[in-house]
Design an enzyme around this catalytic site. Structure first.
Site, PDB file in Angstrom:
ATOM      1  N   HIS A  97       0.852  -1.059  -0.165  1.00 39.32           N
ATOM      2  CA  HIS A  97      -0.206  -0.177   0.092  1.00 39.32           C
ATOM      3  C   HIS A  97       1.324   1.525  -0.356  1.00 39.32           C
ATOM      4  CE1 HIS A  97      -4.130  -1.228   1.187  1.00 39.32           C
ATOM      5  NE2 HIS A  97      -3.874  -2.833  -0.094  1.00 39.32           N
ATOM      6  N   HIS A 262      -1.385 -13.141  -2.555  1.00 39.04           N
ATOM      7  CA  HIS A 262      -2.114 -13.598  -1.618  1.00 39.04           C
ATOM      8  C   HIS A 262      -2.137 -14.847  -1.360  1.00 39.04           C
ATOM      9  CE1 HIS A 262      -5.126 -10.360  -2.496  1.00 39.04           C
ATOM     10  NE2 HIS A 262      -4.885  -9.538  -2.066  1.00 39.04           N
TER      11      HIS A 262
HETATM   12 FE1  HEB Z   1      -4.560  -7.269  -1.237  1.00 39.71          FE
HETATM   13  C1  HEB Z   1      -4.636  -8.550   2.298  1.00 39.71           C
HETATM   14  C2  HEB Z   1      -7.869  -6.675  -1.251  1.00 39.71           C
HETATM   15  C3  HEB Z   1      -3.965  -6.990  -4.521  1.00 39.71           C
HETATM   16  C4  HEB Z   1      -1.051  -8.590  -0.653  1.00 39.71           C
HETATM   17  N1  HEB Z   1      -5.808  -7.486   0.517  1.00 39.71           N
HETATM   18  C5  HEB Z   1      -5.914  -7.710   1.854  1.00 39.71           C
HETATM   19  C6  HEB Z   1      -7.355  -7.299   1.576  1.00 39.71           C
HETATM   20  C7  HEB Z   1      -8.155  -7.183   0.825  1.00 39.71           C
HETATM   21  C8  HEB Z   1      -7.166  -6.956  -0.341  1.00 39.71           C
HETATM   22  C9  HEB Z   1      -9.888  -7.109   0.962  1.00 39.71           C
HETATM   23  C10 HEB Z   1      -7.802  -8.002   3.376  1.00 39.71           C
HETATM   24  C11 HEB Z   1      -7.004  -6.590   4.294  1.00 39.71           C
HETATM   25  C12 HEB Z   1      -7.662  -6.758   5.271  1.00 39.71           C
HETATM   26  O1  HEB Z   1      -6.730  -7.045   6.543  1.00 39.71           O
HETATM   27  O2  HEB Z   1      -8.854  -7.144   5.621  1.00 39.71           O
HETATM   28  N2  HEB Z   1      -5.379  -7.081  -2.109  1.00 39.71           N
HETATM   29  C13 HEB Z   1      -6.800  -6.806  -2.671  1.00 39.71           C
HETATM   30  C14 HEB Z   1      -7.246  -6.127  -3.982  1.00 39.71           C
HETATM   31  C15 HEB Z   1      -6.105  -6.277  -4.823  1.00 39.71           C
HETATM   32  C16 HEB Z   1      -5.076  -6.719  -4.163  1.00 39.71           C
HETATM   33  C17 HEB Z   1      -8.783  -6.235  -4.713  1.00 39.71           C
HETATM   34  C18 HEB Z   1      -6.041  -5.999  -6.450  1.00 39.71           C
HETATM   35  C19 HEB Z   1      -6.330  -6.716  -7.285  1.00 39.71           C
HETATM   36  N3  HEB Z   1      -2.397  -7.560  -2.251  1.00 39.71           N
HETATM   37  C20 HEB Z   1      -2.819  -6.990  -3.510  1.00 39.71           C
HETATM   38  C21 HEB Z   1      -1.065  -7.231  -4.348  1.00 39.71           C
HETATM   39  C22 HEB Z   1      -0.702  -7.671  -2.626  1.00 39.71           C
HETATM   40  C23 HEB Z   1      -1.672  -7.624  -1.978  1.00 39.71           C
HETATM   41  C24 HEB Z   1      -0.502  -6.554  -5.214  1.00 39.71           C
HETATM   42  C25 HEB Z   1       1.168  -7.697  -2.841  1.00 39.71           C
HETATM   43  C26 HEB Z   1       1.722  -8.598  -3.538  1.00 39.71           C
HETATM   44  N4  HEB Z   1      -3.171  -7.671   0.448  1.00 39.71           N
HETATM   45  C27 HEB Z   1      -1.866  -8.334   0.884  1.00 39.71           C
HETATM   46  C28 HEB Z   1      -1.861  -9.468   1.656  1.00 39.71           C
HETATM   47  C29 HEB Z   1      -2.682  -9.283   2.554  1.00 39.71           C
HETATM   48  C30 HEB Z   1      -3.862  -9.056   1.617  1.00 39.71           C
HETATM   49  C31 HEB Z   1      -0.209 -10.084   1.944  1.00 39.71           C
HETATM   50  C32 HEB Z   1      -2.569  -9.521   3.921  1.00 39.71           C
HETATM   51  C33 HEB Z   1      -2.867  -9.191   4.945  1.00 39.71           C
HETATM   52  C34 HEB Z   1      -2.674  -9.495   6.420  1.00 39.71           C
HETATM   53  O3  HEB Z   1      -2.577 -11.122   6.736  1.00 39.71           O
HETATM   54  O4  HEB Z   1      -2.966  -8.962   7.472  1.00 39.71           O
END
Ligand code: HEB
Length: 734
Positions: A97, A262
């Site tokens: 982020h 993921h």
């Molecule tokens: Fe992520 C977590 C959505 C891309 C790495 N994710 C997460 C959550 C959600 C999301 C709703 C839960 C939060 C809480 O704690 O409740 N993603 C999302 C979307 C997109 C994404 C709609 C566009 C397609 N991711 C992404 C990327 C990366 C990531 C590109 C790197 C390479 N995530 C992640 C991790 C986690 C999440 C390592 C777990 C955290 C904890 O365990 O605390």
């Protein structure tokens, strides 16, 4: 004719948005303001303007920091216990982020300033609970102090997290310098509601506004539940493709990042989201900067509410494996609602092999889930093909993830010369806009003098030399440190064909420099060569010096050789498209009117060049009289001796003998200045020119440069600002 306001400029004016959109003050009217206090130095950093982070970082023992981070990963704290006893996934989300706000459109956002510590980002709904992730890192930040910025620490922590769970990592470059106040120049949108309206609506014919890269206010990218909260994986694929493209990520990178990310961790939506308190910027003073205090049971651990979605993606959420694709592709998914009422998907029948441990309750297994955005990786034909390939080829998946993650986290750092530390990968990557190291001897001061003379005798005009040097150097943007004169990419696709660069004139000037280079390289001894990049800037330098002499001032314009020429092969035309100016007030260039007042676009370009208001003013005034205007147009050329470096622009702009009015009522872009006494037409000018007389702060600057005692100051200040722009990308000298 039914519209009484048709053609009236005021009507357009109401449709204009402001350049930087909604501000922190609009969101949090009661926010404590520090604006009345004088700023400390030019940077506002408590470390002072003299502090050099590059030097400080070099004294850091990176291995020691990484060891500390590895230990922290599993050192669960009672005030925010680690899911599965490992903070890794949480930290990866924090790093992603931090980096994920970057957009190619203006190069703003991203991980390079540590701005996740400040509003609005610290309080974006999508960043919920990341305040705790940063707070967990405080002991390490405290230990290393000035040697390790928050910006670097957040990204490094993401890397260590991936590695410590067996994931692939490509490398790490340090060098991100912290800001100490929110960046005010970033447009995040105008919506007055968090997660308000969805920004793309094909039925209403609405596309995502440039340069925004998120679908709704307060999101990093897309709504996990689907477009506008509708569980529509096909629509989600469309939104994902569009928003990730705004960061220069293709389909393969999207699948690698999402699936790779993921593979770790879980979503948090244990109960009623209404029980979650205010975001950090709006929360109580006793909370000490933390927000989202939840009244749902303990508010922590298994009771955590973050996104409102509940569950992990894979059976082993703290281990890099193929579990994401095993689940997604080997099982059918059906829609359900989380305990917080959010749309999510789970494997039909929740077969045993898809179950994950409960994060804070030993011995209990719970169903895994997919968000609607994850389902896009299965239902979109393009994403599906890549998902299947990665599923069958885990090594390809690992390599693609490691590279895409590295790109995500370093994309806004600019050229590799800016990366620090022992973990910088040796391999060059095309998105870094590589500039080759010279395999020849660079020119020295004598050569510079000889070449300068040759350029001045070549028949090029001041206007040609100045405008080409400006066109080359002013592509630089300090937001992501891309562009600039080094590399001379102005002779390559796509820059050589940009309308703003006047391709025919450019080709003519470049041909002269090519000839001078060929002669020099052929006759120079000791393996010396000169680059076109240096000649372009030297041409500008020579022209400015000559224009100053013609105005009666003998000045030296500093010139530092050492630029090299990039190749077309290492220049991705698509990647360079966002750098094309759609407007440039320094050259009075505006092919089509935009949705913000034209003078604001000048401020935007000046901000991207890292210029102060006086620097911007003196450059505009000087460039006008030197003939840098696009297409040789005469707007704002308020002098009868063009080609001389005089303060005439300011003198004539402030002359009360001239009255200004719009050229014709249908447009408020161009103005004519007439003699009050005789009504004789004297000048034409644009909004960009006239704002230096109408805006009270800019007028005050114009007064300084128009004063009788300002001639020399004007020349000196112009030269300093000019040199700053020419050298803005000289990271090879760091
Ligand atoms: Fe992520 C977590 C959505 C891309 C790495 N994710 C997460 C959550 C959600 C999301 C709703 C839960 C939060 C809480 O704690 O409740 N993603 C999302 C979307 C997109 C994404 C709609 C566009 C397609 N991711 C992404 C990327 C990366 C990531 C590109 C790197 C390479 N995530 C992640 C991790 C986690 C999440 C390592 C777990 C955290 C904890 O365990 O605390």
């Amino acid at each position: 004719s039914g519209d009484p306001l048709k053609g009236c400029p005021m009507k357009e004016a109401t449709a204009l948005r402001t350049l930087f959109g909604r501000s922190n003050r609009d969101w949090w009217p009661n926010q404590l303001s520090l604006e009345v206090l004088p700023q400390k130095g030019a940077t506002g950093s408590p470390y002072g303007d003299e502090f050099n982070y590059r030097e400080a970082f070099k004294t850091l023992d990176l291995e020691e920091v990484k060891a500390d981070l590895r230990a922290l990963m599993t050192d669960s704290q009672p005030w925010w216990p680690a899911d599965y006893g490992h903070y890794g996934p949480f930290f990866i989300r924090m790093a992603w982020h931090s980096a994920g706000t970057y957009r190619t459109g203006d190069g703003r956002g991203g991980s390079s300033s540590g701005s996740q510590r400040f509003a609005p980002l610290n309080s974006w709904p999508d960043n919920a609970n990341l305040d705790k992730a940063r707070r967990l890192l405080w002991p390490i930040k405290q230990k290393y102090g000035a040697k390790l910025s928050w910006a670097d620490l957040m990204i490094l922590t993401g890397n260590v997290a991936i590695e410590s769970m067996g994931g692939p990592v490509f490398g790490f470059g340090g060098g991100r310098v912290d800001v100490f106040e929110p960046e005010k120049d970033i447009y995040w949108g105008t919506e007055e509601e968090w997660l308000g309206e969805t920004r793309i609506d094909e039925e209403a014919g609405r596309a995502l506004e440039n340069p925004l890269a998120a679908i709704q206010m307060g999101l990093i990218y897309v709504n996990p539940e689907g477009p506008g909260g509708k569980p529509d994986p096909v629509g989600s694929a469309r939104d994902i493709r569009e928003t990730f493209a705004r960061m220069g990520m293709n389909d393969e990178e999207v699948v690698a990042l999402t699936a790779g990310g993921h593979t770790f961790g879980k979503c948090h939506g244990a109960g009623d989201a209404a029980k979650v308190g205010a975001e950090p910027e709006g929360s109580d003073i006793a909370q000490q900067g933390l927000g989202w205090q939840s009244g749902h049971e303990s508010g922590l651990g298994d009771h955590t509410i973050t996104s409102g979605i509940e569950g992990a993606w894979t059976a082993n959420p703290i281990q890099w494996d193929n579990g994401y694709f095993d689940n997604l592709l080997n099982h059918e998914y059906e829609l359900e609602k989380s305990p917080a009422g959010a749309w999510q998907w789970h494997p039909v029948g929740n077969p045993e092999e898809t179950l994950a441990p409960k994060a804070h309750t030993a011995g209990v297994k719970v169903p895994t889930i997919m968000t609607t955005a994850d389902m896009a990786m299965k239902v979109d034909p393009g994403y599906r093909q890549i998902s299947e390939r990665f599923h069958a080829n885990p090594d390809q998946f690992a390599d693609a993830f490691a590279r895409a993650w590295f790109k995500l986290c370093h994309r806004d750092m600019g050229p590799k010369a800016r990366y620090l530390g022992s973990d910088v990968p040796a391999e060059d990557l095309i998105w870094q806009d590589p500039i080759p190291k010279a395999d020849y001897k660079q020119i020295d001061a004598n050569d510079v003098a000889v070449l300068e003379k040759q350029i001045l005798q070549s028949g090029l005009t001041v206007s040609e030399m100045v405008s080409v040097a400006w066109a080359s150097a002013s592509t630089y943007r300090c937001s992501d440190h891309r562009g600039g004169a080094n590399g001379a990419r102005i002779r390559l696709e796509p820059q050589k064909n940009w309308d703003v660069n006047e391709p025919e004139k450019l080709a003519k000037v470049l041909a002269v420099y090519e000839r001078i280079k060929a002669d020099f390289d052929a006759s120079a001894t000791g393996g010396k060569k000169v680059s076109i990049a240096d000649l372009i800037v030297l041409g500008g330098t020579a022209a400015v010096e000559m224009a100053a002499i013609n105005a009666g001032y003998k000045v030296r314009v500093p010139f530092t050789p050492g630029r090299t020429d990039a190749s077309q092969e290492w220049t991705d035309p698509v990647n360079f498209e966002p750098l094309e100016p759609q407007a440039d007030g320094f050259r009075n260039y505006l092919p089509t009117r935009m949705s913000v007042p034209t003078e604001e676009l000048l401020i935007d370009r000046a901000a991207l060049l890292g210029l102060s208001a006086p620097e911007m003013a003196v450059l505009v005034g000087g460039l006008r009289v030197l003939g840098a205007n696009h297409g040789g147009n005469q707007d704002g050329v308020l002098t009868d001796r063009p080609g001389q470096l005089t303060n005439d622009f300011f003198v004539n702009l402030l002359d009360m003998g001239t009255a200004w009015k719009v050229v014709d009522e249908s447009s408020d872009e161009t103005f004519v200045g007439t003699c009050r006494k005789t009504d004789e037409r004297k000048w034409t000018a644009t909004r960009t020119d006239l704002v230096f007389g109408s805006n009270s702060q800019l007028r005050a600057l114009s007064e300084v440069y128009a004063a009788a005692d300002a001639g020399e100051k004007f020349v000196k200040d112009f030269v300093a600002a000019w040199t700053k722009v020419m050298n803005a990308d000289r990271f090879d000298l760091l």
